[in-house]
Design a protein around this motif. Structure first.
Motif, PDB file in Angstrom:
ATOM      1  N   ILE A 245       0.841  -1.204   0.000  1.00 13.33           N
ATOM      2  CA  ILE A 245       0.000   0.000   0.000  1.00 13.33           C
ATOM      3  C   ILE A 245       0.872   1.249   0.000  1.00 13.33           C
ATOM      4  O   ILE A 245       0.623   2.208  -0.742  1.00 13.33           O
ATOM      5  CB  ILE A 245      -0.939   0.000   1.219  1.00 13.33           C
ATOM      6  N   ALA A 246       1.922   1.249   0.835  1.00 12.36           N
ATOM      7  CA  ALA A 246       2.818   2.403   0.918  1.00 12.36           C
ATOM      8  C   ALA A 246       3.497   2.663  -0.423  1.00 12.36           C
ATOM      9  O   ALA A 246       3.620   3.816  -0.864  1.00 12.36           O
ATOM     10  CB  ALA A 246       3.860   2.169   2.011  1.00 12.36           C
ATOM     11  N   MET A 249       0.964   4.201  -2.717  1.00 13.94           N
ATOM     12  CA  MET A 249       0.777   5.614  -2.361  1.00 13.94           C
ATOM     13  C   MET A 249       1.905   6.468  -2.927  1.00 13.94           C
ATOM     14  O   MET A 249       1.687   7.534  -3.498  1.00 13.94           O
ATOM     15  CB  MET A 249       0.722   5.760  -0.839  1.00 13.94           C
ATOM     16  N   LYS A 250       3.123   5.991  -2.777  1.00 13.91           N
ATOM     17  CA  LYS A 250       4.286   6.744  -3.253  1.00 13.91           C
ATOM     18  C   LYS A 250       4.236   6.933  -4.759  1.00 13.91           C
ATOM     19  O   LYS A 250       4.575   8.003  -5.281  1.00 13.91           O
ATOM     20  CB  LYS A 250       5.563   6.008  -2.841  1.00 13.91           C
ATOM     21  N   THR A 252       1.722   7.346  -6.599  1.00 14.75           N
ATOM     22  CA  THR A 252       0.723   8.361  -6.989  1.00 14.75           C
ATOM     23  C   THR A 252       1.244   9.776  -6.802  1.00 14.75           C
ATOM     24  O   THR A 252       0.571  10.737  -7.172  1.00 14.75           O
ATOM     25  CB  THR A 252      -0.562   8.206  -6.159  1.00 14.75           C
ATOM     26  N   SER A 254       1.927  10.946  -3.774  1.00 13.39           N
ATOM     27  CA  SER A 254       1.511  11.392  -2.446  1.00 13.39           C
ATOM     28  C   SER A 254       2.723  11.613  -1.552  1.00 13.39           C
ATOM     29  O   SER A 254       3.658  10.814  -1.542  1.00 13.39           O
ATOM     30  CB  SER A 254       0.582  10.355  -1.809  1.00 13.39           C
ATOM     31  N   LYS A 256       2.191  12.068   1.765  1.00 15.13           N
ATOM     32  CA  LYS A 256       1.694  11.805   3.110  1.00 15.13           C
ATOM     33  C   LYS A 256       2.532  10.735   3.801  1.00 15.13           C
ATOM     34  O   LYS A 256       3.003   9.789   3.177  1.00 15.13           O
ATOM     35  CB  LYS A 256       0.227  11.350   3.057  1.00 15.13           C
ATOM     36  N   LEU A 258       2.525   7.626   6.571  1.00 19.27           N
ATOM     37  CA  LEU A 258       1.540   6.573   6.775  1.00 19.27           C
ATOM     38  C   LEU A 258       1.509   6.102   8.229  1.00 19.27           C
ATOM     39  O   LEU A 258       2.539   6.026   8.893  1.00 19.27           O
ATOM     40  CB  LEU A 258       1.826   5.389   5.863  1.00 19.27           C
ATOM     41  N   GLU A 345      -1.868   9.602   6.612  1.00 16.47           N
ATOM     42  CA  GLU A 345      -2.929   8.737   6.092  1.00 16.47           C
ATOM     43  C   GLU A 345      -2.944   7.478   6.962  1.00 16.47           C
ATOM     44  O   GLU A 345      -1.926   6.793   7.099  1.00 16.47           O
ATOM     45  CB  GLU A 345      -2.662   8.364   4.642  1.00 16.47           C
ATOM     46  N   ASN A 379      -9.545   2.535   3.551  1.00 18.01           N
ATOM     47  CA  ASN A 379      -8.239   2.254   4.154  1.00 18.01           C
ATOM     48  C   ASN A 379      -8.337   1.194   5.247  1.00 18.01           C
ATOM     49  O   ASN A 379      -7.742   1.308   6.323  1.00 18.01           O
ATOM     50  CB  ASN A 379      -7.610   3.535   4.724  1.00 18.01           C
ATOM     51  N   LEU A 398      -9.573  -0.009  -0.448  1.00 13.84           N
ATOM     52  CA  LEU A 398      -8.838   1.207  -0.818  1.00 13.84           C
ATOM     53  C   LEU A 398      -9.635   2.000  -1.837  1.00 13.84           C
ATOM     54  O   LEU A 398     -10.541   1.466  -2.484  1.00 13.84           O
ATOM     55  CB  LEU A 398      -7.471   0.840  -1.425  1.00 13.84           C
ATOM     56  N   LEU A 402      -5.891   3.963  -5.946  1.00 12.60           N
ATOM     57  CA  LEU A 402      -4.864   3.289  -5.163  1.00 12.60           C
ATOM     58  C   LEU A 402      -4.980   1.774  -5.305  1.00 12.60           C
ATOM     59  O   LEU A 402      -3.976   1.063  -5.414  1.00 12.60           O
ATOM     60  CB  LEU A 402      -4.977   3.714  -3.697  1.00 12.60           C
TER      61      LEU A 402
END
Length: 425
Positions: A245-246, A249-250, A252, A254, A256, A258, A345, A379, A398, A402
Motif C-alpha cells: 500500500i505504501a 501511495m508513493k 501516486t 503522495s 503523506k 503513513l 494517512e 483504508n 482502498l 490506489l
C-alpha cells in the motif's frame, strides 16, 4: 452476466425466550465500544448440501435456538440508546430468509466480493435493506438450488469485536445441535475499559496463498531482522500488505506519511488473561508510523513486532482499568489530531486469525468458506484464516486509484493469488 438476486421468503424478529430483567436494561459502553465506528461487521458462512440420508437442521431449529441463546446475549437484541449506552429492550434480532436460483459452486468460483451483499440484508450500495438501522445484529439465511446454505450476519462494531462474533456463532451452532447446553458470555467491557471521566472522544466518521507464507517470513527476517524471532503469520502478512500500500501511495505522488493501526487481542495480554467469552471490544492498538525511507518489509515487520511487544508488556501489568482507558484515550486523541492537522494517512488492520469461524456447525457440516463483502470503511484491511491450515486471506478496502496500483504490485503477486476460487470439499 448480471448476478441473480435472491428472493425474500420471510422476515421476522427473534426475541429472547426469557425477557431481559429490568436491572439489565441499560448496557454501558466501554471506551473501545464508544470509539468504534457505527458500522456492521459482515460475515457469510457458506455450507455445502448434506447427504439425503442425514436429517438436516431446519430454519425453524436455528430460530428456536437463537431465541434461547439471546436470553443470555441480551445486548444483541437491544438498540443504540445514546453515545454511552444501549437500551436492552428486547426489540429483537432481525432474521431474514431467502432463496437464490443458482448453485453454491457458482458463487464460490472466483467469488465476486462486490456481489456478496446478496447474502446479507444489504442493498448493492451496502446500505441496510428493510431493517432498523439502530439494530445491533441481523442475520439472513439463503438457500441455494443445490441444497447449500449461506448464513450472513451483521453485527454492529459498537457491540462486539471479531472474537465476540466467533464465540456467539459457535454458541448458536452448539445450542442448535444440543438444546440442553447453556452459556454464560461475559459482558465486562465497561468494567475493564470504562469511559474516561474527562469526557467523550470525538470519533472520526466512519489473497491468500498458504505455500508462500514461510518464504514471506524468511524475507521479513533478512537484514536488520536477522536475530529477531519470526512474527506470527498474520503480522508478517500485514507488514507485506502495508508495504505494498505504501509503495502504491508513493507511486501516486503522495507525500503523506503513513500510520498503521493494528488491533491485537487484549484478552490474551492481561495477567491473568480475560475470559475467552468476554463479549465486547477488546482490540489493543499497535500504532506504527512509517516514513518514506522505512517502506521496507523488514523495517515494517520490526516496528510491528516491537509495538506488539510493547502492548503485551503494558497490559500484562496490573494497573487500574481507568489507567488502561486513559492510555487508550491519549492514543486515540493523538490519532485524531494527526488526521486533522498533519499529512498523515491512516490504515486500520483487523486480525481475525486463529478464531474458530470454521468450527461453526449447525448440523450442515462445517463451512466450506467464511466470506465477507466490500468493506464499509476506506483504508481498511482484514486478515483472516483461509479454509486450509496455514492459509491466510486478506480483504483490502482502498480508493479505486490506489487499489488499481496495489493489485498490480509484483511483490504482492509473488506471495498471493487474487480472488481465488473456493473448493466445495
Amino acid at each position: 452476466m448480471a448476478a441473480v438476486e435472491p428472493e425474500l421468503l420471510s422476515k421476522e424478529t427473534i426475541k429472547p425466550s426469557i425477557p431481559t430483567s429490568e436491572n439489565l436494561r441499560t448496557y454501558k459502553l466501554s471506551f473501545l465500544d464508544h470509539v468504534a465506528p457505527n458500522v456492521y461487521a459482515r460475515n457469510i458462512f457458506f455450507f455445502a448440501s448434506k447427504p439425503s440420508d442425514q436429517r438436516p437442521t431446519t430454519t425453524s431449529n436455528i430460530k428456536e435456538s437463537l431465541s434461547k441463546l439471546l436470553s443470555v446475549y441480551y445486548p444483541f437484541t437491544g438498540r443504540i440508546k445514546d453515545k454511552v449506552s444501549f437500551n436492552c429492550n428486547d426489540d429483537g434480532f432481525e432474521f431474514f430468509e431467502s432463496r437464490i436460483a443458482c448453485q453454491l459452486a457458482d458463487v464460490l468460483e472466483q467469488p465476486d466480493i462486490e456481489k456478496m451483499y446478496r447474502f446479507l440484508p444489504l442493498s448493492s450500495d451496502s446500505s441496510p435493506k428493510d431493517f432498523d438501522p439502530k439494530s445491533l445484529a441481523v442475520v439472513q439465511v439463503t438457500h441455494f438450488d443445490c441444497g447449500g446454505i449461506a448464513v450472513g450476519t451483521l453485527f454492529s462494531t459498537k457491540l462486539c469485536d471479531v472474537q465476540s462474533i466467533a464465540t456467539f456463532m459457535n454458541d448458536w451452532a452448539s445450542i442448535t445441535l444440543d438444546p440442553s447446553k447453556s452459556f454464560s458470555p461475559q459482558f465486562i467491557g465497561a468494567s475493564v475499559l470504562p469511559l474516561p471521566s474527562i469526557g467523550l472522544l470525538p470519533v472520526p466518521p466512519p489473497e491468500r496463498q498458504a505455500s508462500k507464507i514461510e518464504a514471506l517470513k524468511a524475507e521479513a527476517q533478512k537484514g536488520s531482522l536477522g536475530s529477531i524471532e519470526p512474527t506470527a503469520n498474520e503480522a508478517i502478512v500485514a507488514a507485506l500488505i502495508f508495504k505494498c500500500i505504501a509503495a502504491a501511495m508513493k507511486s501516486t505522488g503522495s507525500r503523506k506519511k503513513l500510520v498503521m493501526y493494528y488491533a491485537g487481542n487484549m484478552r490474551e495480554m492481561t495477567t491473568p488473561p480475560l475470559p475467552e467469552n468476554s463479549i465486547g471490544n477488546f482490540g489493543a492498538p499497535s500504532i506504527i508510523l512509517v516514513g518514506e525511507e522505512e517502506i521496507e518489509l523488514q523495517k515494517i515487520s520490526e516496528k510491528l513486532k516491537a509495538s506488539q511487544a510493547e502492548m503485551v508488556e503494558k497490559y500484562s501489568k496490573k494497573e487500574s482499568e481507568a489507567a488502561w482507558s486513559w492510555d487508550m484515550y491519549k492514543g486515540f486523541l493523538n490519532l485524531v489530531r494527526m488526521v486533522l492537522t498533519g499529512p498523515w494517512e491512516i490504515f486500520t488492520f483487523g486480525n481475525c486469525c486463529r478464531l474458530p469461524f470454521y468450527e461453526v456447525d449447525f448440523g450442515w457440516g462445517k463451512p466450506v468458506w467464511v466470506g465477507s463483502t466490500c468493506l464499509p470503511l476506506k483504508n481498511r484491511v482484514v486478515i483472516r484464516d483461509g479454509k486450509r491450515e496455514g492459509e491466510i486471506e486478506v480483504l483490502v478496502g482502498l480508493e479505486d486509484e490506489l487499489m488499481a496500483i496495489f493489485e498490480r504490485s509484483d511483490e504482492l503477486l509473488s506471495f498471493a493469488s487474487l480472488n481465488p476460487s473456493v473448493p466445495l470439499n
